[in-house]
Write a protein that holds these residues in place. Sequence first.
Motif, short mmCIF file in Angstrom:
data_model
loop_
_atom_site.label_atom_id
_atom_site.label_comp_id
_atom_site.label_asym_id
_atom_site.label_seq_id
_atom_site.Cartn_x
_atom_site.Cartn_y
_atom_site.Cartn_z
N PRO A 1 0.78 -1.24 0.00
CA PRO A 1 0.00 0.00 0.00
C PRO A 1 0.81 1.30 0.00
N SER A 2 1.91 1.36 0.71
CA SER A 2 2.67 2.60 0.80
C SER A 2 3.97 2.46 0.01
N ARG A 3 4.11 3.30 -1.04
CA ARG A 3 5.27 3.26 -1.92
C ARG A 3 5.93 4.63 -1.87
N GLU A 4 7.05 4.71 -1.15
CA GLU A 4 7.61 5.98 -0.69
C GLU A 4 8.95 6.33 -1.34
N LEU A 5 9.20 7.63 -1.37
CA LEU A 5 10.44 8.17 -1.91
C LEU A 5 10.86 9.35 -1.05
N ILE A 6 12.13 9.39 -0.66
CA ILE A 6 12.69 10.59 -0.02
C ILE A 6 13.68 11.20 -1.01
N THR A 7 13.53 12.49 -1.25
CA THR A 7 14.32 13.19 -2.26
C THR A 7 14.64 14.61 -1.79
N ASN A 8 15.69 15.19 -2.36
CA ASN A 8 15.95 16.61 -2.07
C ASN A 8 15.17 17.51 -3.02
N GLY A 9 14.48 16.93 -4.00
CA GLY A 9 13.63 17.71 -4.90
C GLY A 9 14.35 18.39 -6.04
N PHE A 10 15.67 18.26 -6.11
CA PHE A 10 16.43 18.89 -7.19
C PHE A 10 16.57 17.88 -8.32
N TRP A 11 15.48 17.73 -9.09
CA TRP A 11 15.42 16.71 -10.13
C TRP A 11 15.98 17.21 -11.44
N HIS A 12 15.70 18.47 -11.73
CA HIS A 12 16.14 19.03 -13.01
C HIS A 12 15.90 20.53 -12.98
N LYS A 13 16.71 21.28 -13.68
CA LYS A 13 16.48 22.72 -13.78
C LYS A 13 15.37 23.04 -14.77
N ASN A 14 15.11 22.14 -15.71
CA ASN A 14 14.09 22.33 -16.73
C ASN A 14 12.74 21.84 -16.20
N GLU A 15 11.74 22.71 -16.19
CA GLU A 15 10.42 22.36 -15.65
C GLU A 15 9.76 21.21 -16.41
N ASN A 16 9.92 21.15 -17.73
CA ASN A 16 9.32 20.06 -18.50
C ASN A 16 9.93 18.72 -18.10
N SER A 17 11.24 18.69 -17.90
CA SER A 17 11.90 17.45 -17.48
C SER A 17 11.43 17.06 -16.09
N THR A 18 11.24 18.03 -15.21
CA THR A 18 10.74 17.76 -13.86
C THR A 18 9.34 17.18 -13.93
N ARG A 19 8.48 17.73 -14.78
CA ARG A 19 7.12 17.20 -14.94
C ARG A 19 7.13 15.76 -15.45
N LEU A 20 8.04 15.48 -16.37
CA LEU A 20 8.14 14.12 -16.92
C LEU A 20 8.54 13.13 -15.82
N ILE A 21 9.45 13.53 -14.95
CA ILE A 21 9.86 12.66 -13.84
C ILE A 21 8.67 12.41 -12.92
N ALA A 22 7.92 13.46 -12.60
CA ALA A 22 6.74 13.31 -11.73
C ALA A 22 5.72 12.36 -12.37
N GLU A 23 5.51 12.47 -13.68
CA GLU A 23 4.60 11.56 -14.39
C GLU A 23 5.06 10.12 -14.26
N LYS A 24 6.36 9.88 -14.43
CA LYS A 24 6.89 8.52 -14.33
C LYS A 24 6.73 7.98 -12.91
N LEU A 25 6.96 8.83 -11.91
CA LEU A 25 6.80 8.39 -10.52
C LEU A 25 5.36 8.00 -10.24
N LYS A 26 4.42 8.83 -10.70
CA LYS A 26 3.00 8.55 -10.49
C LYS A 26 2.61 7.24 -11.19
N PHE A 27 3.02 7.09 -12.43
CA PHE A 27 2.68 5.89 -13.20
C PHE A 27 3.24 4.62 -12.54
N ALA A 28 4.45 4.72 -12.01
CA ALA A 28 5.08 3.56 -11.35
C ALA A 28 4.35 3.20 -10.06
N GLY A 29 3.74 4.22 -9.42
CA GLY A 29 2.98 3.93 -8.22
C GLY A 29 3.44 4.64 -6.96
#
Length: 154
Positions: free
Chosen positions: A86-114
Amino acid sequence: MTTFIPNIERLEFLVTHRCNARCAHCYVPKIRHQPHCINGKNAANIVEKIANHYQLKSVMAFGGEPLLCLESVLQIVTAAKENHIPSRELITNGFWHKNENSTRLIAEKLKFAGVNWIGFSVDVFHQEWVPVDCVRNAAQACLDQKIDHLEWIP
């Protein structure tokens, strides 16, 4: 269950020691001769095997900065989702990418993975190295993806 290990409820994976910051307070050792990323396929197999014997409640990925090894994180989380953890967790510093589109793509992949819980590790020490705007963009991208639970971890 076994007589030696009566119950396992949680798995945590240290995905990498690498980080995109150089914080003075960091507890993660800087080990030079280890692989840069955990083997995501092997970790996913561990999740599946343990889930077949125990009723896991949560799986977490952390690091260093685990999203430097995005594919490994996705494999771990996908295995947790497929095994109904039930709980699928990630700890991050949030510095994924300087480009907002790339950051959005990462968030989409995380959501899709669960991924359904993200802890953003932010504090005065991180901000010396981690741009606040990038962390804000990552958090907003996760909100836009409707990831269930976001938390600031100061």
